[in-house]
Design a protein around this motif. Structure first.
Motif, short mmCIF file in Angstrom:
data_model
loop_
_atom_site.label_atom_id
_atom_site.label_comp_id
_atom_site.label_asym_id
_atom_site.label_seq_id
_atom_site.Cartn_x
_atom_site.Cartn_y
_atom_site.Cartn_z
N MET A 1 0.73 -1.15 -0.03
CA MET A 1 0.06 0.05 0.16
C MET A 1 0.97 1.22 -0.12
O MET A 1 1.70 1.43 0.81
N GLU A 2 0.62 2.20 -1.09
CA GLU A 2 1.29 3.45 -0.93
C GLU A 2 1.04 4.38 0.11
O GLU A 2 0.03 4.44 0.69
N GLU A 3 2.11 4.88 0.61
CA GLU A 3 1.88 6.05 1.89
C GLU A 3 1.26 7.44 1.30
O GLU A 3 1.57 7.66 0.34
N ALA A 4 0.32 7.83 1.97
CA ALA A 4 -0.16 9.36 1.75
C ALA A 4 1.01 10.19 1.64
O ALA A 4 1.60 10.41 2.56
N VAL A 5 0.61 11.23 0.81
CA VAL A 5 1.53 12.42 0.72
C VAL A 5 1.24 13.28 1.81
O VAL A 5 -0.12 13.67 1.79
N SER A 6 2.17 13.83 2.53
CA SER A 6 1.93 14.65 3.63
C SER A 6 1.37 16.19 2.99
O SER A 6 1.94 16.48 1.94
N LYS A 7 0.60 16.95 3.93
CA LYS A 7 0.27 18.36 3.57
C LYS A 7 1.76 19.03 3.04
O LYS A 7 1.73 19.75 2.31
N THR A 8 2.48 18.94 4.20
CA THR A 8 3.84 19.55 4.16
C THR A 8 4.55 19.20 2.93
O THR A 8 5.23 20.19 2.24
N GLU A 9 4.63 17.94 2.57
CA GLU A 9 5.53 17.62 1.63
C GLU A 9 4.88 18.18 0.10
O GLU A 9 5.64 18.54 -0.85
N PHE A 10 3.54 17.91 0.03
CA PHE A 10 3.03 18.46 -1.18
C PHE A 10 3.18 20.13 -1.43
O PHE A 10 3.55 20.62 -2.12
N ARG A 11 3.00 20.84 -0.16
CA ARG A 11 3.25 22.35 -0.29
C ARG A 11 4.64 22.50 -0.70
O ARG A 11 5.01 23.59 -1.41
N ASN A 12 5.59 21.79 -0.02
CA ASN A 12 7.12 22.15 -0.24
C ASN A 12 7.24 21.62 -1.81
O ASN A 12 8.13 22.40 -2.56
N ALA A 13 6.54 20.54 -2.39
CA ALA A 13 6.77 20.29 -3.61
C ALA A 13 6.27 21.29 -4.58
O ALA A 13 6.70 22.02 -5.73
N MET A 14 4.99 22.08 -4.28
CA MET A 14 4.28 23.03 -5.03
C MET A 14 4.88 24.23 -5.01
O MET A 14 5.08 25.05 -6.30
N ALA A 15 5.84 24.58 -4.01
CA ALA A 15 6.47 25.75 -4.06
C ALA A 15 7.72 25.74 -5.08
O ALA A 15 8.21 26.79 -5.41
N ARG A 16 8.08 24.58 -5.55
CA ARG A 16 8.90 24.41 -6.42
C ARG A 16 8.46 24.56 -8.00
O ARG A 16 9.28 24.58 -9.03
#
Length: 170
Positions: free
Chosen positions: A1-16
């Motif tokens: 089962m895949e791990e869920a992407v955290s809010k922080t991880e997603f926000r940091n990626a979107m900042a890029r």
């Protein structure tokens, strides 16, 4: 089962992800409002349609839904302070508008006089997804200028990337 992407991880990626900075305005029976957004994109060109995302906790959500219209104003580097003001640094809406020059469009919306481009839209759909409303608007009018460069947001900072060729006619 895949791990869920955290809010922080997603926000940091979107900042890029680099995005244009826009001030989204509305004016109508419910009143005048506006906010800064980078979450804007085209949807289709037949009919010309774009979408904008707005935090659903915003007190202005009702204004945009009731007015059934909005205008996307694409900013230039000279508009950095205005972007901050509409992002909430200035809570008084009249003071936000007083900080720039605006032109009234036939729809009643306000367009930033010196925006790179302003898309005047009729709201055709509003949908809540997670923490944000997605406003889909059919473009009914466009104002644009031939010079200037868009203000961009990247890595949680405003950036300016000049082009060599500039804008093209169409």
């Amino acid at each position: 089962m895949e791990e869920a992407v955290s809010k922080t991880e997603f926000r940091n990626a979107m900042a890029r992800v680099c995005a244009p900075v826009n001030v989204i305005t509305t004016n109508g029976p419910a009143g005048r409002g506006g906010f800064t957004a980078t979450a804007m994109c085209s949807v289709t060109d037949e009919p010309p349609t774009l979408l904008v995302c707005m935090n659903s906790r915003s007190a202005q959500t009702g204004l945009f839904v009731e007015n059934r219209r909005f205008c996307v104003n694409v900013l230039t580097p000279e508009h950095k302070d205005l972007a901050g003001s509409f992002a909430g640094q200035q809570s008084d809406m009249e003071a936000r508008y007083a900080a720039a020059d605006w032109v009234s469009l036939p729809s009643g919306n306000q367009a930033l006089t010196d925006a790179i481009v302003s898309f005047d839209c009729r709201l055709v759909e509003a949908r809540l997804v997670g923490t944000h409303n997605i406003f889909v608007g059919e473009v009914v009018n466009i104002r644009s200028r031939k010079d200037g460069h868009a203000l961009l947001y990247f890595d949680r900072n405003y950036v300016h990337v000049p082009t060599q060729t500039g804008s093209f006619g169409g």
